[in-house]
Design an enzyme around this catalytic site. Structure first.
Site, PDB file in Angstrom:
ATOM      1  N   ASN A 147      21.540   2.350   3.560  1.00  0.00           N
ATOM      2  CA  ASN A 147      20.944   1.328   2.706  1.00  0.00           C
ATOM      3  C   ASN A 147      22.079   0.768   1.863  1.00  0.00           C
ATOM      4  O   ASN A 147      22.263   1.159   0.704  1.00  0.00           O
ATOM      5  CB  ASN A 147      19.843   1.918   1.828  1.00  0.00           C
ATOM      6  CG  ASN A 147      19.206   0.873   0.919  1.00  0.00           C
ATOM      7  OD1 ASN A 147      19.394  -0.325   1.122  1.00  0.00           O
ATOM      8  ND2 ASN A 147      18.479   1.317  -0.089  1.00  0.00           N
ATOM      9  N   PRO A 148      22.871  -0.142   2.433  1.00  0.00           N
ATOM     10  CA  PRO A 148      24.057  -0.638   1.742  1.00  0.00           C
ATOM     11  C   PRO A 148      23.704  -1.756   0.771  1.00  0.00           C
ATOM     12  O   PRO A 148      22.577  -2.267   0.770  1.00  0.00           O
ATOM     13  CB  PRO A 148      24.894  -1.188   2.904  1.00  0.00           C
ATOM     14  CG  PRO A 148      23.848  -1.735   3.846  1.00  0.00           C
ATOM     15  CD  PRO A 148      22.679  -0.777   3.747  1.00  0.00           C
ATOM     16  N   PHE A 177      21.464   3.831  -8.032  1.00  0.00           N
ATOM     17  CA  PHE A 177      20.340   3.018  -7.586  1.00  0.00           C
ATOM     18  C   PHE A 177      19.089   3.882  -7.487  1.00  0.00           C
ATOM     19  O   PHE A 177      19.116   4.968  -6.908  1.00  0.00           O
ATOM     20  CB  PHE A 177      20.682   2.421  -6.219  1.00  0.00           C
ATOM     21  CG  PHE A 177      19.646   1.515  -5.647  1.00  0.00           C
ATOM     22  CD1 PHE A 177      19.529   0.209  -6.088  1.00  0.00           C
ATOM     23  CD2 PHE A 177      18.785   1.957  -4.660  1.00  0.00           C
ATOM     24  CE1 PHE A 177      18.566  -0.642  -5.556  1.00  0.00           C
ATOM     25  CE2 PHE A 177      17.826   1.128  -4.114  1.00  0.00           C
ATOM     26  CZ  PHE A 177      17.713  -0.178  -4.562  1.00  0.00           C
TER      27      PHE A 177
END
Length: 284
Positions: free
Chosen positions: A187-188, A88
């Site tokens: 920050n899942p 990400f």
């Protein structure tokens, strides 16, 4: 006006027509990367040194491939991180949550704070904390093999010997630290299954495992962070977890007083959208 600057102007128009949000900046970043200079030095590139690979990079960005995949790096606070397919790309809004964590740790009466970053991805949050909080010991958790590889690379370069990477699931991570941690941050994945991200860069290039949360509302991993934080934190320790702007109330309610949480707050990003929730584990 040099030949390269003329080409950048043409590229800017192409990227704008393709809907790229920051066409001039992206054209300049690609040009700087291809020619091995800083953006402020683009005017120094001689006409004879123009590299046609610039237009290859522009074509990729025109197709909405992330700029960070083209250049191979992403900026996060004071870091330049290696990124690419399988991890990400860290976003500016997450910098706000990292900044809150850094200030909170600095205000603690703890000489060497112990921190856990659940689902570290590229390692951006963990490494920022290690870089900016003196003597902080940071444990970064990442179960996805591709993301783990990127985090390992970045930690090797920026970890300062105080950032430790663990290939573990965030729901079961680090039982040896139960009751000892000063701050847990995450920050899942939180996008609900079936939802379609608006930006093509996210929709087509960010790994789905980092985007889509479990459960009908996408908040399965957020609830797992709450349970893990409750297990890891010492009394008085803090947790911070990111969410989508429309999920603020639901995430706020994930940290109930009955579970020992105090001072639960919904916090905004730089655009004043609800972005993350913080809570303190009670001492009673």
């Amino acid at each position: 006006m040099t030949f390269l600057l003329d080409e950048i102007a043409l590229a800017t128009a192409r990227l704008a027509e393709a809907g790229v949000p920051s066409p001039r900046t992206d054209a300049e970043e690609i040009a700087a990367f291809v020619h091995g200079v800083r953006r402020g030095e683009l005017h120094t590139v001689r006409d004879a040194d123009f590299d046609a690979l610039f237009w290859e990079g522009v074509a990729r960005r025109e197709a909405r491939e992330p700029l960070q995949h083209i250049t191979g790096h992403a900026y996060f606070r004071y870091l330049e991180l290696s990124v690419g397919p399988g991890v990400f790309v860290p976003r500016p809004e997450t910098e706000v949550m990292a900044g809150w964590a850094i200030e909170t740790l600095r205000e603690m009466d703890v000489t060497a704070p112990l921190v856990v970053d659940l689902g570290t991805g590229s390692g951006a949050i963990a490494l920022s904390i290690a870089q900016e909080v003196a003597l902080a010991e940071v444990h970064a958790v990442e179960v996805d093999p591709a993301a783990y590889t990127w985090a390992k690379r970045n930690i090797s370069e920026h970890g300062q010997g105080r950032t430790h990477l663990h290939p573990e699931d965030l729901a079961e991570a680090l039982p040896e630290l139960n009751g000892k941690v000063d701050l847990v941050i995450s920050n899942p994945p939180y996008i609900p299954p079936g939802a379609i991200p608006r930006d093509p860069e996210v929709r087509h290039y960010d790994p789905s495992r980092a985007l889509y949360g479990s459960g009908d509302d996408g908040l399965g991993e957020v609830r797992a962070v709450e349970r893990t934080a409750r297990r890891l934190l010492r009394p008085g320790g803090w947790v911070a977890v990111e969410h989508a702007d429309e999920q603020g109330r639901a995430v706020y309610l994930t940290f109930p007083e009955d579970n020992g949480w105090r001072d639960v707050r919904l916090r905004q990003d730089l655009t004043r959208r609800d972005r993350f929730v913080t809570a303190r584990l009670g001492q009673d």
